[in-house]
Motif scaffolding. Structure first.
Motif, PDB file in Angstrom:
ATOM      1  N   THR A   1       0.832  -1.206   0.000  1.00  0.00           N
ATOM      2  CA  THR A   1       0.000   0.000   0.000  1.00  0.00           C
ATOM      3  C   THR A   1       0.864   1.252   0.000  1.00  0.00           C
ATOM      4  N   ASN A   2       1.885   1.265   0.848  1.00  0.00           N
ATOM      5  CA  ASN A   2       2.772   2.429   0.916  1.00  0.00           C
ATOM      6  C   ASN A   2       3.577   2.588  -0.365  1.00  0.00           C
ATOM      7  N   ALA A   3       4.087   1.483  -0.900  1.00  0.00           N
ATOM      8  CA  ALA A   3       4.866   1.535  -2.144  1.00  0.00           C
ATOM      9  C   ALA A   3       4.032   2.100  -3.293  1.00  0.00           C
ATOM     10  N   THR A   4       2.765   1.716  -3.340  1.00  0.00           N
ATOM     11  CA  THR A   4       1.863   2.220  -4.381  1.00  0.00           C
ATOM     12  C   THR A   4       1.568   3.696  -4.181  1.00  0.00           C
ATOM     13  N   ASN A   5       1.343   4.087  -2.931  1.00  0.00           N
ATOM     14  CA  ASN A   5       1.012   5.482  -2.630  1.00  0.00           C
ATOM     15  C   ASN A   5       2.159   6.437  -2.970  1.00  0.00           C
ATOM     16  N   VAL A   6       3.390   6.013  -2.701  1.00  0.00           N
ATOM     17  CA  VAL A   6       4.547   6.892  -2.972  1.00  0.00           C
ATOM     18  C   VAL A   6       5.075   6.701  -4.395  1.00  0.00           C
ATOM     19  N   LYS A   7       4.419   5.796  -5.150  1.00  0.00           N
ATOM     20  CA  LYS A   7       4.761   5.559  -6.562  1.00  0.00           C
ATOM     21  C   LYS A   7       6.212   5.122  -6.733  1.00  0.00           C
ATOM     22  N   CYS A   8       6.626   4.189  -5.872  1.00  0.00           N
ATOM     23  CA  CYS A   8       7.973   3.623  -5.968  1.00  0.00           C
ATOM     24  C   CYS A   8       7.882   2.335  -6.786  1.00  0.00           C
ATOM     25  N   GLN A   9       8.198   2.438  -8.066  1.00  0.00           N
ATOM     26  CA  GLN A   9       8.070   1.312  -8.988  1.00  0.00           C
ATOM     27  C   GLN A   9       8.908   0.111  -8.530  1.00  0.00           C
ATOM     28  N   GLU A  10      10.110   0.396  -8.092  1.00  0.00           N
ATOM     29  CA  GLU A  10      11.006  -0.656  -7.617  1.00  0.00           C
ATOM     30  C   GLU A  10      10.410  -1.372  -6.407  1.00  0.00           C
ATOM     31  N   CYS A  11       9.836  -0.595  -5.477  1.00  0.00           N
ATOM     32  CA  CYS A  11       9.245  -1.165  -4.264  1.00  0.00           C
ATOM     33  C   CYS A  11       8.062  -2.050  -4.599  1.00  0.00           C
ATOM     34  N   VAL A  12       7.238  -1.616  -5.549  1.00  0.00           N
ATOM     35  CA  VAL A  12       6.082  -2.407  -5.975  1.00  0.00           C
ATOM     36  C   VAL A  12       6.550  -3.736  -6.567  1.00  0.00           C
ATOM     37  N   ALA A  13       7.567  -3.684  -7.439  1.00  0.00           N
ATOM     38  CA  ALA A  13       8.082  -4.904  -8.067  1.00  0.00           C
ATOM     39  C   ALA A  13       8.639  -5.867  -7.016  1.00  0.00           C
ATOM     40  N   LEU A  14       9.364  -5.340  -6.041  1.00  0.00           N
ATOM     41  CA  LEU A  14       9.927  -6.188  -4.988  1.00  0.00           C
ATOM     42  C   LEU A  14       8.822  -6.828  -4.147  1.00  0.00           C
ATOM     43  N   ASN A  15       7.774  -6.074  -3.867  1.00  0.00           N
ATOM     44  CA  ASN A  15       6.674  -6.636  -3.080  1.00  0.00           C
ATOM     45  C   ASN A  15       5.983  -7.776  -3.822  1.00  0.00           C
ATOM     46  N   TYR A  16       5.790  -7.615  -5.116  1.00  0.00           N
ATOM     47  CA  TYR A  16       5.194  -8.705  -5.894  1.00  0.00           C
ATOM     48  C   TYR A  16       6.126  -9.921  -5.921  1.00  0.00           C
ATOM     49  N   LEU A  17       7.428  -9.667  -6.025  1.00  0.00           N
ATOM     50  CA  LEU A  17       8.401 -10.764  -5.995  1.00  0.00           C
ATOM     51  C   LEU A  17       8.340 -11.495  -4.656  1.00  0.00           C
ATOM     52  N   GLY A  18       8.281 -10.726  -3.563  1.00  0.00           N
ATOM     53  CA  GLY A  18       8.203 -11.333  -2.246  1.00  0.00           C
ATOM     54  C   GLY A  18       6.935 -12.159  -2.066  1.00  0.00           C
ATOM     55  N   LEU A  19       5.804 -11.628  -2.542  1.00  0.00           N
ATOM     56  CA  LEU A  19       4.539 -12.350  -2.447  1.00  0.00           C
ATOM     57  C   LEU A  19       4.563 -13.621  -3.301  1.00  0.00           C
ATOM     58  N   GLY A  20       5.084 -13.507  -4.526  1.00  0.00           N
ATOM     59  CA  GLY A  20       5.169 -14.677  -5.402  1.00  0.00           C
ATOM     60  C   GLY A  20       6.029 -15.777  -4.800  1.00  0.00           C
ATOM     61  N   SER A  21       7.158 -15.373  -4.206  1.00  0.00           N
ATOM     62  CA  SER A  21       8.060 -16.354  -3.590  1.00  0.00           C
ATOM     63  C   SER A  21       7.407 -17.033  -2.391  1.00  0.00           C
ATOM     64  N   LYS A  22       6.669 -16.243  -1.598  1.00  0.00           N
ATOM     65  CA  LYS A  22       5.995 -16.812  -0.424  1.00  0.00           C
ATOM     66  C   LYS A  22       4.904 -17.790  -0.844  1.00  0.00           C
ATOM     67  N   TYR A  23       4.101 -17.412  -1.832  1.00  0.00           N
ATOM     68  CA  TYR A  23       3.059 -18.317  -2.314  1.00  0.00           C
ATOM     69  C   TYR A  23       3.674 -19.607  -2.875  1.00  0.00           C
ATOM     70  N   GLN A  24       4.843 -19.470  -3.507  1.00  0.00           N
ATOM     71  CA  GLN A  24       5.511 -20.657  -4.029  1.00  0.00           C
ATOM     72  C   GLN A  24       5.930 -21.586  -2.890  1.00  0.00           C
TER      73      GLN A  24
END
Length: 318
Positions: free
Chosen positions: A130-153
């Motif tokens: 939520t914070n990464a999206t609000n501050v428009k940090c593209q890198e932070c958003v990508a890392l969060n998706y990577l972290g979520l994908g890895s956890k789901y895996q």
């Protein structure tokens, strides 16, 4: 000839001029003092501001250095070290108004729970995203998706992993910086592994090869060892006669590639001192050589795997 009246007038005039002179002089000195005081006060304020700015600049540099270390420990899966560095980073940026560093720190905090408490992980990840999206940090958003994908895996929710990893890839499209390219490579290889688990081998191979091109172009040892190990698994699956993909010649070639990439993964893991991956790679190389009836090589790598398992807490390997 000067008349007495004129003389008297001039004397009084000179007295008045003298009074005006002293008054003017006093006013001038007072004005000078006032300007001097204002100047000194202004300089003091400016100097104080400069010192504060220098202090903030120094702390930002310190925070950026800590963030780089956090990024390294995240990409190399050193979670204990990441937890320590994230705590240091959080302390340094506590009163710094730097949206990017704050968003990254929140991401790293979530990752410290990636191998533990899933409830806490998903709660922190949601806040970080939520914070990464609000501050428009593209890198932070990508890392969060990577972290979520890895956890789901890790949780074997492979479809959810695929969805999040695709969103991560979309968020890094168009950015060609080294760090973002490395993140993209990690997204690709994790996505490849998820597709492999879903039995979608064509997609697994496609994203695995994309990840390999990135890893080799960056010459990043940590990414290369993960990519090679993943590709070995995909080619090993393709070489199995059970999947009925390709010809017998194709399967022989796939098996050769599986062994090649596992050997590359083993060599890369030694350079990175990644005991867990080097143990896994040695074990699988032992199996490959055993299938080929090359028993000396098989025994050599299996003994290496046993030695690694004995010296670490990786008891499953034994």
């Amino acid at each position: 000839e000067i008349q007495p009246f004129d003389c008297g007038y001039n004397v009084q005039a000179r007295k008045r001029q003298s009074q005006y002179f002293y008054l003017g002089s006093s006013l001038h000195e007072h004005s000078q003092m006032r300007y001097w005081f204002v100047a000194v006060f202004s300089f003091s304020l400016f100097a104080g501001y400069g010192q504060n700015a220098d202090l903030d600049g120094s702390r930002i540099k310190q925070a950026e250095s800590l963030e780089e270390r956090c990024f390294h420990f995240f990409t190399t899966s050193q979670i204990d070290s990441l937890a320590h560095e994230q705590k240091e980073l959080s302390n340094v940026i506590s009163d710094l108004k730097n949206p990017r560093l704050i968003a990254l720190s929140e991401f790293y905090l979530a990752q410290t729970f990636s191998t533990g408490d899933s409830v806490q992980f998903f709660k922190l990840s949601k806040d970080a995203m939520t914070n990464a999206t609000n501050v428009k940090c593209q890198e932070c958003v990508a890392l969060n998706y990577l972290g979520l994908g890895s956890k789901y895996q890790k949780l074997q929710h492979y479809s959810a992993a695929v969805s999040n990893l695709h969103l991560g890839i979309e968020s890094v499209e168009g950015d060609g910086g080294r760090r973002m390219t490395l993140i993209k490579g990690m997204l690709y290889t994790t996505l490849s592994a998820s597709y492999h688990q879903l039995g979608k081998l064509s997609e697994a191979l496609q994203y695995g090869l994309d990840a390999m091109r990135i890893a080799e172009s960056l010459n990043d040892t940590s990414l290369k060892q993960k990519v090679y190990a993943n590709l070995s698994g995909v080619y090993g699956e393709l070489s199995s006669p059970n999947n009925k993909l390709g010809t017998d010649e194709d399967r022989v070639r796939y098996k050769s590639l599986a062994k090649k990439y596992m050997l590359s993964a083993y060599e890369s893991s030694l350079l990175q001192s990644n005991k867990r991956l080097s143990g896994d790679a040695a074990y699988h190389l032992g199996l490959f050589y055993n299938e080929d009836n090359i028993l000396d090589s098989s025994t050599l790598y299996l003994n290496k795997a046993i030695a690694i398992g004995s010296k670490t807490d990786y008891y499953e390997l034994l």
